[in-house]
Scaffold this motif. Structure first.
Motif, PDB file in Angstrom:
ATOM      1  N   HIS A 139       0.848  -1.193   0.000  1.00  0.00           N
ATOM      2  CA  HIS A 139       0.000   0.000   0.000  1.00  0.00           C
ATOM      3  C   HIS A 139       0.886   1.246   0.000  1.00  0.00           C
ATOM      4  O   HIS A 139       2.102   1.158   0.162  1.00  0.00           O
ATOM      5  CB  HIS A 139      -0.937   0.004   1.204  1.00  0.00           C
ATOM      6  CG  HIS A 139      -0.267   0.318   2.513  1.00  0.00           C
ATOM      7  ND1 HIS A 139       0.687  -0.491   3.075  1.00  0.00           N
ATOM      8  CD2 HIS A 139      -0.414   1.362   3.349  1.00  0.00           C
ATOM      9  CE1 HIS A 139       1.101   0.039   4.220  1.00  0.00           C
ATOM     10  NE2 HIS A 139       0.449   1.161   4.402  1.00  0.00           N
ATOM     11  N   ARG A 140       0.274   2.380  -0.181  1.00  0.00           N
ATOM     12  CA  ARG A 140       0.991   3.648  -0.198  1.00  0.00           C
ATOM     13  C   ARG A 140       0.349   4.597   0.823  1.00  0.00           C
ATOM     14  O   ARG A 140      -0.690   5.198   0.559  1.00  0.00           O
ATOM     15  CB  ARG A 140       0.930   4.281  -1.584  1.00  0.00           C
ATOM     16  CG  ARG A 140       1.574   3.448  -2.674  1.00  0.00           C
ATOM     17  CD  ARG A 140       3.093   3.484  -2.557  1.00  0.00           C
ATOM     18  NE  ARG A 140       3.712   2.809  -3.685  1.00  0.00           N
ATOM     19  CZ  ARG A 140       4.422   1.707  -3.564  1.00  0.00           C
ATOM     20  NH1 ARG A 140       4.587   1.141  -2.400  1.00  0.00           N
ATOM     21  NH2 ARG A 140       4.972   1.156  -4.620  1.00  0.00           N
ATOM     22  N   PRO A 141       0.969   4.731   2.002  1.00  0.00           N
ATOM     23  CA  PRO A 141       0.417   5.658   2.990  1.00  0.00           C
ATOM     24  C   PRO A 141       0.444   7.098   2.472  1.00  0.00           C
ATOM     25  O   PRO A 141       1.242   7.438   1.590  1.00  0.00           O
ATOM     26  CB  PRO A 141       1.377   5.526   4.174  1.00  0.00           C
ATOM     27  CG  PRO A 141       2.154   4.281   3.940  1.00  0.00           C
ATOM     28  CD  PRO A 141       2.172   4.061   2.465  1.00  0.00           C
ATOM     29  N   ALA A 142      -0.411   7.942   3.032  1.00  0.00           N
ATOM     30  CA  ALA A 142      -0.320   9.369   2.741  1.00  0.00           C
ATOM     31  C   ALA A 142       1.066   9.831   3.188  1.00  0.00           C
ATOM     32  O   ALA A 142       1.632   9.291   4.140  1.00  0.00           O
ATOM     33  CB  ALA A 142      -1.413  10.127   3.502  1.00  0.00           C
ATOM     34  N   ARG A 143       1.616  10.811   2.473  1.00  0.00           N
ATOM     35  CA  ARG A 143       2.975  11.233   2.811  1.00  0.00           C
ATOM     36  C   ARG A 143       3.162  12.711   2.513  1.00  0.00           C
ATOM     37  O   ARG A 143       2.648  13.233   1.523  1.00  0.00           O
ATOM     38  CB  ARG A 143       3.995  10.422   2.002  1.00  0.00           C
ATOM     39  CG  ARG A 143       5.437  10.757   2.368  1.00  0.00           C
ATOM     40  CD  ARG A 143       6.425   9.958   1.563  1.00  0.00           C
ATOM     41  NE  ARG A 143       6.544  10.509   0.215  1.00  0.00           N
ATOM     42  CZ  ARG A 143       7.220   9.946  -0.764  1.00  0.00           C
ATOM     43  NH1 ARG A 143       7.826   8.795  -0.577  1.00  0.00           N
ATOM     44  NH2 ARG A 143       7.282  10.512  -1.952  1.00  0.00           N
ATOM     45  N   SER A 144       3.916  13.350   3.383  1.00  0.00           N
ATOM     46  CA  SER A 144       4.380  14.719   3.153  1.00  0.00           C
ATOM     47  C   SER A 144       5.895  14.687   3.243  1.00  0.00           C
ATOM     48  O   SER A 144       6.456  13.894   3.993  1.00  0.00           O
ATOM     49  CB  SER A 144       3.847  15.666   4.231  1.00  0.00           C
ATOM     50  OG  SER A 144       2.444  15.652   4.262  1.00  0.00           O
ATOM     51  N   ALA A 145       6.548  15.539   2.479  1.00  0.00           N
ATOM     52  CA  ALA A 145       8.005  15.637   2.546  1.00  0.00           C
ATOM     53  C   ALA A 145       8.383  17.104   2.497  1.00  0.00           C
ATOM     54  O   ALA A 145       7.790  17.881   1.747  1.00  0.00           O
ATOM     55  CB  ALA A 145       8.658  14.874   1.393  1.00  0.00           C
ATOM     56  N   LEU A 146       9.353  17.473   3.316  1.00  0.00           N
ATOM     57  CA  LEU A 146       9.804  18.852   3.322  1.00  0.00           C
ATOM     58  C   LEU A 146      11.280  18.929   3.667  1.00  0.00           C
ATOM     59  O   LEU A 146      11.834  18.034   4.299  1.00  0.00           O
ATOM     60  CB  LEU A 146       8.978  19.684   4.314  1.00  0.00           C
ATOM     61  CG  LEU A 146       8.948  19.181   5.751  1.00  0.00           C
ATOM     62  CD1 LEU A 146       9.024  20.352   6.703  1.00  0.00           C
ATOM     63  CD2 LEU A 146       7.660  18.417   5.968  1.00  0.00           C
ATOM     64  N   ALA A 147      11.894  19.994   3.221  1.00  0.00           N
ATOM     65  CA  ALA A 147      13.296  20.242   3.538  1.00  0.00           C
ATOM     66  C   ALA A 147      13.355  21.097   4.791  1.00  0.00           C
ATOM     67  O   ALA A 147      12.525  21.980   4.990  1.00  0.00           O
ATOM     68  CB  ALA A 147      13.992  20.948   2.383  1.00  0.00           C
ATOM     69  N   VAL A 148      14.336  20.808   5.627  1.00  0.00           N
ATOM     70  CA  VAL A 148      14.522  21.547   6.871  1.00  0.00           C
ATOM     71  C   VAL A 148      15.951  22.073   6.928  1.00  0.00           C
ATOM     72  O   VAL A 148      16.819  21.640   6.173  1.00  0.00           O
ATOM     73  CB  VAL A 148      14.219  20.651   8.094  1.00  0.00           C
ATOM     74  CG1 VAL A 148      12.750  20.223   8.102  1.00  0.00           C
ATOM     75  CG2 VAL A 148      15.121  19.428   8.119  1.00  0.00           C
ATOM     76  N   ALA A 149      16.186  23.000   7.842  1.00  0.00           N
ATOM     77  CA  ALA A 149      17.508  23.619   7.948  1.00  0.00           C
ATOM     78  C   ALA A 149      18.559  22.658   8.496  1.00  0.00           C
ATOM     79  O   ALA A 149      19.745  22.817   8.235  1.00  0.00           O
ATOM     80  CB  ALA A 149      17.432  24.867   8.828  1.00  0.00           C
ATOM     81  N   GLY A 150      18.145  21.661   9.235  1.00  0.00           N
ATOM     82  CA  GLY A 150      19.091  20.697   9.778  1.00  0.00           C
ATOM     83  C   GLY A 150      18.371  19.665  10.621  1.00  0.00           C
ATOM     84  O   GLY A 150      17.251  19.888  11.083  1.00  0.00           O
ATOM     85  N   LEU A 151      19.013  18.508  10.788  1.00  0.00           N
ATOM     86  CA  LEU A 151      18.459  17.426  11.592  1.00  0.00           C
ATOM     87  C   LEU A 151      19.467  17.011  12.658  1.00  0.00           C
ATOM     88  O   LEU A 151      20.684  17.222  12.503  1.00  0.00           O
ATOM     89  CB  LEU A 151      18.120  16.223  10.709  1.00  0.00           C
ATOM     90  CG  LEU A 151      17.010  16.442   9.686  1.00  0.00           C
ATOM     91  CD1 LEU A 151      16.963  15.300   8.673  1.00  0.00           C
ATOM     92  CD2 LEU A 151      15.665  16.593  10.389  1.00  0.00           C
ATOM     93  N   VAL A 152      18.976  16.395  13.718  1.00  0.00           N
ATOM     94  CA  VAL A 152      19.828  15.907  14.803  1.00  0.00           C
ATOM     95  C   VAL A 152      20.878  14.952  14.229  1.00  0.00           C
ATOM     96  O   VAL A 152      20.596  14.200  13.289  1.00  0.00           O
ATOM     97  CB  VAL A 152      18.948  15.199  15.858  1.00  0.00           C
ATOM     98  CG1 VAL A 152      19.790  14.550  16.935  1.00  0.00           C
ATOM     99  CG2 VAL A 152      17.958  16.173  16.465  1.00  0.00           C
TER     100      VAL A 152
END
Length: 174
Positions: free
Chosen positions: A136-149
């Motif tokens: 299946h294909r769950p709903a998804r959002s993707a975004l760029a952020v300034a940095g991750l841990v």
């Protein structure tokens, strides 16, 4: 009540409770279901928090599991090396492990949010991510952020059901 009806009712009740409104049951049976759903919505479990951590690994509300963001780390070793593809693979394995720990699975994931340190990694992340959802294909959002841990390239959080009949099926888009 079917699994899909239960899930829909849970979401509607959660939205009504969040807005401070009430749903008015139309029949005695609906009133009983309403009371059961209200009780379930007030049943919140905070799961897997570490003593000095300001968050839980997951939160269960009724039959819905909210999973905190996961990185591509290997316990005791840190972030995997090699870039976005190995990080996404390890992130997805970490998600699968956490879901299993709390009674769910990848087949029950309904929504994911993907945080990328560089949006240019989207294509490689997406191709790798879809390998983990063959059914299946769950709903998804993707975004760029300034940095991750940990200077990670990707972090993914998910919402999943727990043991609802018929969950995990469907042919929806991604």
């Amino acid at each position: 009540m079917t699994g899909k009806q239960l899930f829909g009712t849970t979401l509607a009740l959660g939205a009504a409770l969040a807005l401070g409104t009430a749903l008015t049951p139309a029949t005695p049976l609906a009133a009983q279901e309403h009371a059961e759903m209200a009780e379930m919505m007030h049943s919140v479990e905070y799961l897997g928090g570490r003593p000095n951590s300001p968050f839980s690994e997951a939160v269960r509300v009724g039959n819905v599991l909210y999973l905190s963001g996961k990185l591509g780390t290997v316990p005791g070793e840190g972030l995997v090396e090699g870039g976005i593809i190995p990080e996404t693979q390890q992130t997805m394995r970490n998600i699968a492990d956490a879901l299993e720990r709390y009674g769910s699975s990848m087949d029950e994931v309904v929504k994911c949010t993907v945080f990328l340190a560089d949006i240019a990694d989207f294509g490689d992340m997406s191709r790798t991510y879809t390998e983990f959802f063959p059914n299946h294909r769950p709903a998804r959002s993707a975004l760029a952020v300034a940095g991750l841990v940990l200077d990670a390239r990707v972090e993914i959080e998910c919402i999943a059901t727990i043991g609802l009949p018929g969950s995990g099926g469907g042919d929806g888009g991604s």
